[in-house]
Each structure stands twice: as structure tokens, then as C-alpha cells.
Write an enzyme that holds these catalytic residues in place. Sequence first.
Site, short mmCIF file in Angstrom:
data_model
loop_
_atom_site.label_atom_id
_atom_site.label_comp_id
_atom_site.label_asym_id
_atom_site.label_seq_id
_atom_site.Cartn_x
_atom_site.Cartn_y
_atom_site.Cartn_z
N ASP A 45 -9.60 -6.71 -19.08
CA ASP A 45 -10.73 -5.93 -19.58
C ASP A 45 -10.51 -5.76 -21.09
OD1 ASP A 45 -8.85 -3.91 -19.89
OD2 ASP A 45 -9.89 -2.45 -18.63
N HIS A 46 -11.28 -4.87 -21.70
CA HIS A 46 -11.17 -4.70 -23.15
C HIS A 46 -9.82 -4.09 -23.56
CE1 HIS A 46 -12.97 -1.27 -21.18
NE2 HIS A 46 -12.55 -0.49 -22.16
N CYS A 100 -5.22 -4.91 -17.62
CA CYS A 100 -6.13 -3.81 -17.97
C CYS A 100 -5.27 -2.77 -18.69
CB CYS A 100 -6.87 -3.25 -16.75
SG CYS A 100 -5.85 -2.45 -15.50
N GLY A 101 -5.69 -1.53 -18.71
CA GLY A 101 -4.90 -0.53 -19.42
C GLY A 101 -3.55 -0.29 -18.78
N THR A 102 -3.56 -0.17 -17.45
CA THR A 102 -2.33 0.14 -16.72
C THR A 102 -1.85 -0.99 -15.81
OG1 THR A 102 -3.72 1.03 -14.97
CG2 THR A 102 -2.88 2.60 -16.62
N GLY A 103 -2.75 -1.92 -15.51
CA GLY A 103 -2.45 -2.93 -14.48
C GLY A 103 -2.83 -2.45 -13.10
N GLY A 143 -6.06 -0.86 -12.07
CA GLY A 143 -7.43 -1.16 -11.67
C GLY A 143 -7.63 -2.62 -11.32
N HIS A 192 10.10 -10.72 -2.66
CA HIS A 192 9.86 -10.09 -1.36
C HIS A 192 8.39 -10.10 -0.93
CE1 HIS A 192 13.81 -7.55 -1.13
NE2 HIS A 192 14.04 -8.84 -1.36
N ASN A 193 7.47 -9.98 -1.89
CA ASN A 193 6.05 -9.85 -1.54
C ASN A 193 5.27 -11.14 -1.71
OD1 ASN A 193 6.58 -6.95 -3.42
ND2 ASN A 193 6.42 -6.89 -1.21
N ARG A 249 -1.54 -0.83 -22.03
CA ARG A 249 -1.10 0.43 -22.63
C ARG A 249 0.39 0.66 -22.40
NH1 ARG A 249 -6.02 3.40 -23.37
NH2 ARG A 249 -7.51 3.11 -21.68
N ARG A 279 12.76 -12.81 6.61
CA ARG A 279 12.12 -11.59 7.13
C ARG A 279 10.93 -11.17 6.27
NH1 ARG A 279 16.46 -10.12 4.16
NH2 ARG A 279 16.38 -8.23 2.89
N HIS A 280 10.97 -11.54 4.99
CA HIS A 280 9.85 -11.18 4.11
C HIS A 280 8.59 -11.97 4.46
CE1 HIS A 280 12.67 -8.79 1.96
NE2 HIS A 280 13.45 -9.84 1.76
N ARG A 324 6.67 -10.18 7.09
CA ARG A 324 5.94 -9.01 6.56
C ARG A 324 4.70 -9.44 5.78
NH1 ARG A 324 11.90 -6.72 5.08
NH2 ARG A 324 12.37 -6.07 7.20
#
Length: 157
Positions: free
Chosen positions: A12-13, A69-72, A74, A102-103, A113, A136-137, A140
Site C-alpha cells: 500500500d502507500h 503495508c504499515g505493519t505487515g 493488514g 514450520h509453516n 513502519r 510433522r509440520h 499441520r
Amino acid sequence: MSRRVKIAVASDHVGWALKAKVGDYLRSKGFDVEDYGPTTPESVDYPDYAEKVAVSVAAKGADFGVLVCGTGLGVAIAANKVPGIRAATCNDTISAYFARAHNDANVLALGGRLADEATARKIVDVWLSTEFEGGRHARRVEKIAHIDTRNHTERSR
Ligand code: RB5
């Protein structure tokens, strides 16, 4: 000849400046970068850009996505609405390592930011050099896919 790893990026901006720097860094490292915008720092809505990258990754048009984005937060929340997407907000290298190991995360979400350029480079380096551990991951991660399937199917009935 092996295909270059393709990375879809957008922001985003607030994340615009960092997105451009990360894109340049990835290109300098030889990755094939597709920039889904925006192309100017005017105010935009992050879900619109998160969806473009998420759809590209889910459709296998790109190997990974990077959203800023600002925080990651949204962009990750929005990207995770696309089936098959595992977007992880990582503003430190430890999160980046485990998001991949793991994910099996396929979209990296950064906060403009919170992470400066040097930190973002380190996060991207860890992200791209860490393999999914499987085992095992994998069980999941498969269960995450089943949540997608169950709920999208049930809602569309
Ligand atoms: C935009 O002001 C801000 O909300 C956005 O960049 C992001 O931080 C949302 O999660």
C-alpha cells in the site's frame, strides 16, 4: 536450464518505499520480480494489492509473494483469505525462519513502519534460504488446507 524463482510484490502507500527497495534487492540477487503496484505513493487500500499477489501465488504464477503495508498485518490478513495462501507477517528474522521452516508460508508480509531496509534485506535472505522442514509440520499445514476446503465449500452451498 532451471527457471528463475519468481516473486510477486505489492504494497500500500505506507509500504510503497520499502516495497521498491525490496524489489530492487531481489532483482539484484537474480530473482524474477513481478511488481503488482502501486506505481505511485498515493493512498490506496491494502486489500486490493494483497489480493493481486495472493491470487498470483495461489495460481502458481509466482513462487512467493512479498507484501508491504504499515505493519505487515493488514496485507497478511487479506492475502490469507485466498485459498492456498499462507501469508506470515515477519518483521524479524526469527519469524521469517519459522514461517518457512514450520509453516511453509508462501507470502511474506513486511511492515514499512517497523522494518528498515537493512532489516528487510535480512528477513528476505532468511525467508528465501530456508526450506520447509516437512514431517510433522506437513501434517499441520495440510490441516490448514482442510480448513480452507471445509469452510469455502460449506459457505458456497
Ligand atoms: C494504512 O494506514 C495502514 O492501515 C496499513 O498500511 C497497514 O498498516 C494495515 O495493516
